[in-house]
Design a protein around this motif. Structure first.
Motif, PDB file in Angstrom:
ATOM      1  N   ASN A  14       0.833  -1.210   0.000  1.00  0.00           N
ATOM      2  CA  ASN A  14       0.000   0.000   0.000  1.00  0.00           C
ATOM      3  C   ASN A  14       0.865   1.257   0.000  1.00  0.00           C
ATOM      4  OD1 ASN A  14      -2.317  -1.512  -0.053  1.00  0.00           O
ATOM      5  ND2 ASN A  14      -2.954  -1.040   2.028  1.00  0.00           N
ATOM      6  N   LEU A  15       1.996   1.199   0.686  1.00  0.00           N
ATOM      7  CA  LEU A  15       2.937   2.320   0.689  1.00  0.00           C
ATOM      8  C   LEU A  15       3.405   2.614  -0.725  1.00  0.00           C
ATOM      9  CD1 LEU A  15       5.078   4.325   1.800  1.00  0.00           C
ATOM     10  CD2 LEU A  15       6.562   2.329   2.142  1.00  0.00           C
ATOM     11  N   ARG A  16       3.760   1.570  -1.477  1.00  0.00           N
ATOM     12  CA  ARG A  16       4.266   1.794  -2.835  1.00  0.00           C
ATOM     13  C   ARG A  16       3.217   2.501  -3.692  1.00  0.00           C
ATOM     14  NH1 ARG A  16       8.804   0.435  -5.405  1.00  0.00           N
ATOM     15  NH2 ARG A  16       8.725   0.931  -7.617  1.00  0.00           N
ATOM     16  N   SER A  17       1.974   2.074  -3.559  1.00  0.00           N
ATOM     17  CA  SER A  17       0.898   2.721  -4.304  1.00  0.00           C
ATOM     18  C   SER A  17       0.795   4.199  -3.941  1.00  0.00           C
ATOM     19  CB  SER A  17      -0.426   2.006  -4.019  1.00  0.00           C
ATOM     20  OG  SER A  17      -1.497   2.675  -4.626  1.00  0.00           O
ATOM     21  N   LEU A  18       0.925   4.497  -2.654  1.00  0.00           N
ATOM     22  CA  LEU A  18       0.843   5.886  -2.208  1.00  0.00           C
ATOM     23  C   LEU A  18       2.033   6.703  -2.722  1.00  0.00           C
ATOM     24  CD1 LEU A  18      -0.832   7.871  -0.590  1.00  0.00           C
ATOM     25  CD2 LEU A  18       0.359   7.102   1.478  1.00  0.00           C
ATOM     26  N   LEU A  19       3.208   6.102  -2.716  1.00  0.00           N
ATOM     27  CA  LEU A  19       4.384   6.782  -3.260  1.00  0.00           C
ATOM     28  C   LEU A  19       4.184   7.116  -4.738  1.00  0.00           C
ATOM     29  CD1 LEU A  19       7.082   4.592  -1.503  1.00  0.00           C
ATOM     30  CD2 LEU A  19       6.913   7.074  -1.233  1.00  0.00           C
ATOM     31  N   GLU A  20       3.583   6.188  -5.467  1.00  0.00           N
ATOM     32  CA  GLU A  20       3.309   6.429  -6.881  1.00  0.00           C
ATOM     33  C   GLU A  20       2.312   7.575  -7.059  1.00  0.00           C
ATOM     34  OE1 GLU A  20       2.064   2.553  -8.120  1.00  0.00           O
ATOM     35  OE2 GLU A  20       4.129   1.789  -8.251  1.00  0.00           O
ATOM     36  N   GLN A  21       1.268   7.604  -6.214  1.00  0.00           N
ATOM     37  CA  GLN A  21       0.287   8.698  -6.273  1.00  0.00           C
ATOM     38  C   GLN A  21       0.965  10.044  -6.007  1.00  0.00           C
ATOM     39  OE1 GLN A  21      -3.176   8.884  -6.602  1.00  0.00           O
ATOM     40  NE2 GLN A  21      -3.432   6.724  -7.091  1.00  0.00           N
ATOM     41  N   ALA A  22       1.838  10.062  -5.003  1.00  0.00           N
ATOM     42  CA  ALA A  22       2.476  11.317  -4.585  1.00  0.00           C
ATOM     43  C   ALA A  22       3.435  11.860  -5.634  1.00  0.00           C
ATOM     44  CB  ALA A  22       3.198  11.117  -3.254  1.00  0.00           C
ATOM     45  N   GLU A  23       3.824  11.027  -6.586  1.00  0.00           N
ATOM     46  CA  GLU A  23       4.694  11.481  -7.677  1.00  0.00           C
ATOM     47  C   GLU A  23       3.967  12.404  -8.651  1.00  0.00           C
ATOM     48  OE1 GLU A  23       8.243   9.921  -9.008  1.00  0.00           O
ATOM     49  OE2 GLU A  23       8.181  10.689  -6.956  1.00  0.00           O
ATOM     50  N   HIS A  24       2.636  12.288  -8.709  1.00  0.00           N
ATOM     51  CA  HIS A  24       1.865  13.091  -9.658  1.00  0.00           C
ATOM     52  C   HIS A  24       1.832  14.556  -9.200  1.00  0.00           C
ATOM     53  CE1 HIS A  24       0.230   9.036 -10.626  1.00  0.00           C
ATOM     54  NE2 HIS A  24       0.414   9.499 -11.838  1.00  0.00           N
ATOM     55  N   ALA A  25       2.021  15.442 -10.119  1.00  0.00           N
ATOM     56  CA  ALA A  25       2.094  16.875  -9.793  1.00  0.00           C
ATOM     57  C   ALA A  25       0.802  17.393  -9.178  1.00  0.00           C
ATOM     58  CB  ALA A  25       2.437  17.674 -11.050  1.00  0.00           C
ATOM     59  N   ASP A  26      -0.333  16.765  -9.516  1.00  0.00           N
ATOM     60  CA  ASP A  26      -1.605  17.274  -8.998  1.00  0.00           C
ATOM     61  C   ASP A  26      -1.990  16.660  -7.648  1.00  0.00           C
ATOM     62  OD1 ASP A  26      -2.177  14.715  -9.899  1.00  0.00           O
ATOM     63  OD2 ASP A  26      -4.138  15.257 -10.718  1.00  0.00           O
ATOM     64  N   PHE A  27      -1.149  15.778  -7.113  1.00  0.00           N
ATOM     65  CA  PHE A  27      -1.462  15.201  -5.803  1.00  0.00           C
ATOM     66  C   PHE A  27      -1.017  16.185  -4.731  1.00  0.00           C
ATOM     67  CE2 PHE A  27      -1.009  12.143  -2.248  1.00  0.00           C
ATOM     68  CZ  PHE A  27      -2.262  11.545  -2.322  1.00  0.00           C
ATOM     69  N   PRO A  28      -1.937  16.616  -3.838  1.00  0.00           N
ATOM     70  CA  PRO A  28      -1.642  17.737  -2.945  1.00  0.00           C
ATOM     71  C   PRO A  28      -0.902  17.355  -1.652  1.00  0.00           C
ATOM     72  CG  PRO A  28      -3.906  17.071  -2.643  1.00  0.00           C
ATOM     73  CD  PRO A  28      -3.344  16.190  -3.722  1.00  0.00           C
ATOM     74  N   LEU A 176      -9.066   4.447  -1.461  1.00  0.00           N
ATOM     75  CA  LEU A 176      -9.667   5.210  -0.358  1.00  0.00           C
ATOM     76  C   LEU A 176      -8.616   6.051   0.360  1.00  0.00           C
ATOM     77  CD1 LEU A 176     -12.157   2.709   1.353  1.00  0.00           C
ATOM     78  CD2 LEU A 176     -12.702   4.593  -0.207  1.00  0.00           C
ATOM     79  N   LEU A 177      -7.447   5.458   0.616  1.00  0.00           N
ATOM     80  CA  LEU A 177      -6.397   6.184   1.328  1.00  0.00           C
ATOM     81  C   LEU A 177      -5.956   7.407   0.538  1.00  0.00           C
ATOM     82  CD1 LEU A 177      -4.423   6.516   3.665  1.00  0.00           C
ATOM     83  CD2 LEU A 177      -2.876   4.933   2.466  1.00  0.00           C
ATOM     84  N   ALA A 178      -5.727   7.232  -0.759  1.00  0.00           N
ATOM     85  CA  ALA A 178      -5.306   8.368  -1.576  1.00  0.00           C
ATOM     86  C   ALA A 178      -6.363   9.465  -1.574  1.00  0.00           C
ATOM     87  CB  ALA A 178      -5.017   7.900  -3.006  1.00  0.00           C
ATOM     88  N   GLN A 179      -7.639   9.073  -1.636  1.00  0.00           N
ATOM     89  CA  GLN A 179      -8.711  10.073  -1.647  1.00  0.00           C
ATOM     90  C   GLN A 179      -8.809  10.792  -0.308  1.00  0.00           C
ATOM     91  OE1 GLN A 179     -10.525  11.066  -4.429  1.00  0.00           O
ATOM     92  NE2 GLN A 179     -10.891  12.752  -2.988  1.00  0.00           N
ATOM     93  N   VAL A 180      -8.665  10.061   0.793  1.00  0.00           N
ATOM     94  CA  VAL A 180      -8.724  10.687   2.115  1.00  0.00           C
ATOM     95  C   VAL A 180      -7.575  11.677   2.288  1.00  0.00           C
ATOM     96  CG1 VAL A 180      -8.422  10.243   4.590  1.00  0.00           C
ATOM     97  CG2 VAL A 180     -10.075   8.907   3.274  1.00  0.00           C
ATOM     98  N   ILE A 181      -6.386  11.298   1.867  1.00  0.00           N
ATOM     99  CA  ILE A 181      -5.245  12.213   1.976  1.00  0.00           C
ATOM    100  C   ILE A 181      -5.492  13.458   1.122  1.00  0.00           C
ATOM    101  CG2 ILE A 181      -2.796  12.519   1.421  1.00  0.00           C
ATOM    102  CD1 ILE A 181      -2.413   9.578   2.258  1.00  0.00           C
ATOM    103  N   ARG A 182      -6.018  13.251  -0.070  1.00  0.00           N
ATOM    104  CA  ARG A 182      -6.355  14.391  -0.935  1.00  0.00           C
ATOM    105  C   ARG A 182      -7.386  15.290  -0.247  1.00  0.00           C
ATOM    106  NH1 ARG A 182      -5.680  15.091  -6.402  1.00  0.00           N
ATOM    107  NH2 ARG A 182      -5.000  12.942  -6.680  1.00  0.00           N
TER     108      ARG A 182
END
Length: 196
Positions: A14-28, A176-182
């Protein structure tokens, strides 16, 4: 930009998925560090993304409170806005909660309050449930008892094994985790409303 520290105990899928999300410029949000309570293979994911890592080995301390104090010191050094437990298989002691709650969230492989605890997937199968779920919660002093920020149902197929079900749940957990963090980063979720 929301600064996030992620805590793990194991492989960190799950961490790896989150790291990948955080690489995107639009992830806050940005992951500023990844920590573990033991030598965890998931730390290699952080290294792949050039994110600093740290370990506060639980077994190196005489008590939960001493471990918690060391963890508080380490976490404070990163000035994180949010702490994410992602496969951290240890209850945080009160001194950690006192320092950071309600800015600590956790994922759980069940539709809470159903099937709390470390064996949620196994428990759902053993109960003969037709569905379980994934949840993201605010961490409190109980076992998976904090306020639910997001949750979603996940179907259990007849005869489905624990590993297959866990894989199905993880897909939902990650989203869900990525959306909650967003939502925390944008103010759609206001954690201060959950202050004890």
């Amino acid at each position: 930009m929301l600064k996030v520290v992620v805590l793990i105990s194991g492989g960190g899928s799950n961490l790896r998925s989150l790291l990948e999300q955080a690489e995107h410029a639009d992830f806050p949000a940005r992951i500023v560090a990844v920590g573990a309570d033991r030598e965890a293979t998931g730390l290699f994911h952080a290294q792949d993304f050039r994110v600093p890592t740290f370990t506060v080995p639980y077994g190196s301390f005489d008590s939960r409170e001493e471990w918690g104090a060391a963890l508080v010191t380490q976490l404070a050094g990163w000035s994180a806005d949010l702490i994410v437990l992602s496969g951290m298989m240890r209850l945080l002691p009160q001194n950690v909660l006192d320092a950071f709650a309600p800015r600590i969230i956790n994922t759980h492989p069940a539709y809470l309050p159903e099937f709390p605890g470390a064996h949620a997937v196994r428990d759902a199968i053993a109960a003969g449930a037709a569905q379980t779920g994934a949840s993201v919660i605010v961490v409190d002093s109980g076992v998976d008892s904090g306020p639910v920020l997001a949750r979603e149902r996940v179907a259990i197929d007849p005869g489905m094994g624990e590993d297959a079900l866990h894989d199905r749940i993880k897909t939902v957990e990650r989203r869900l985790l990525a959306q909650v963090i967003r939502d925390i980063a944008t103010g759609a979720i206001r954690l201060e409303e959950y202050q004890a």
